[in-house]
Design an enzyme around this catalytic site. Structure first.
Site, mmCIF file in Angstrom:
data_model
loop_
_atom_site.group_PDB
_atom_site.id
_atom_site.type_symbol
_atom_site.label_atom_id
_atom_site.label_comp_id
_atom_site.label_asym_id
_atom_site.label_seq_id
_atom_site.Cartn_x
_atom_site.Cartn_y
_atom_site.Cartn_z
ATOM 1 N N LYS A 22 0.853 -1.194 0.000
ATOM 2 C CA LYS A 22 0.000 0.000 0.000
ATOM 3 C C LYS A 22 0.888 1.244 0.000
ATOM 4 C CE LYS A 22 -4.523 0.522 2.110
ATOM 5 N NZ LYS A 22 -5.266 0.451 3.372
HETATM 6 O O1 G3P Z 1 -7.882 1.166 5.116
HETATM 7 C C1 G3P Z 1 -8.238 2.385 4.578
HETATM 8 C C2 G3P Z 1 -9.608 2.872 4.922
HETATM 9 O O2 G3P Z 1 -10.553 1.886 4.689
HETATM 10 C C3 G3P Z 1 -9.731 3.553 6.257
HETATM 11 O O3 G3P Z 1 -11.046 3.765 6.645
HETATM 12 O O4 G3P Z 1 -12.699 4.314 8.414
HETATM 13 O O5 G3P Z 1 -10.311 5.001 8.722
HETATM 14 O O6 G3P Z 1 -11.747 6.128 7.054
HETATM 15 P P1 G3P Z 1 -11.464 4.871 7.770
#
Ligand code: G3P
Length: 217
Positions: A83
């Protein structure tokens, strides 16, 4: 559409595998921090459990550092996806890693043109963050729609991972738009199964079953 879990929690991954609906896992530094466990220990355990792609994030700011970290991560398993954040340095790292056969996932994507850049760089995956856009009064799903159209226009193979998913409606919309993958928290995956009429229906059928004479079971 493929279902990924966005988590570092082993018990959540085991449960989703047991349901038979898990196609891959995405992690990020915040999710690994939440486990309170050593980074390598968590990543290796996830890789042992999951056959599908497992995204693991680099934490360098320059391309050289990202490539170095990416190569170390890729040594952990054939299904590691590195990533990389959506920056000019990140895009340089994507091209280098992909040219060496290491798949990348460009993360922290908040606009369709950022996704276009990731696609042009040959990233295997791109992750638009829908929930964080919704949080700041933007339409997160609109960028997914635009990315699908742009990738279709130019026959870009990069797979779209709808990320930062907050509720089942995000999953539904991602599927309707035709995104390749939706990565979601465990709680959202669990909710996908449920409908109050299903619960009520089961209750009624079981009640009526008791009235059936000579039940074989
Ligand atoms: O892994 C990346 C993403 O899905 C993070 O989500 O909930 O932290 O905005 P969030």
């Amino acid at each position: 559409m493929q279902f990924f879990l966005d988590t570092g929690m082993i018990d959540e991954i085991k449960q989703a595998l047991d349901w038979g609906i898990l196609d891959g896992v995405t992690t990020n530094p915040s999710l690994i921090a939440k486990t309170g466990r050593p980074f390598m220990e968590v990543v290796k355990e996830i890789l042992k459990l999951v056959d599908g792609p497992v995204s693991v994030e680099t934490v360098a700011n320059d391309a050289k550092g990202m490539v170095e970290q990416g190569k170390r991560l890729a040594e952990l398993g054939d299904n590691v996806v590195v990533k990389i954040p959506m920056t000019p340095e990140g895009i340089k790292a994507v091209q280098e890693l992909e040219s060496e056969g290491i798949p990348t996932n460009v993360t922290l994507v908040f606009s369709p043109v950022q996704a276009l850049i990731a696609g042009k760089a040959g990233a295997s995956f791109v992750s638009p963050f829908v929930g964080r856009l919704d949080d700041v009064s933007n339409d997160g799903m609109k960028i997914v729609r635009d990315i699908v159209q742009i990738f279709n226009n130019y026959e870009i193979d990069t797979q779209i991972i709808v990320a930062s998913v907050r509720h089942p409606m995000h999953v539904l919309e991602a599927a309707l738009i035709g995104a390749d993958i939706c990565t979601m928290p465990f709680d959202v995956m669990k909710k996908l199964f449920h409908h109050p009429l299903t619960d009520r229906g089961i209750e009624l059928f079981l009640k009526d079953w008791e009235k059936v004479p000579q039940r074989p079971f």
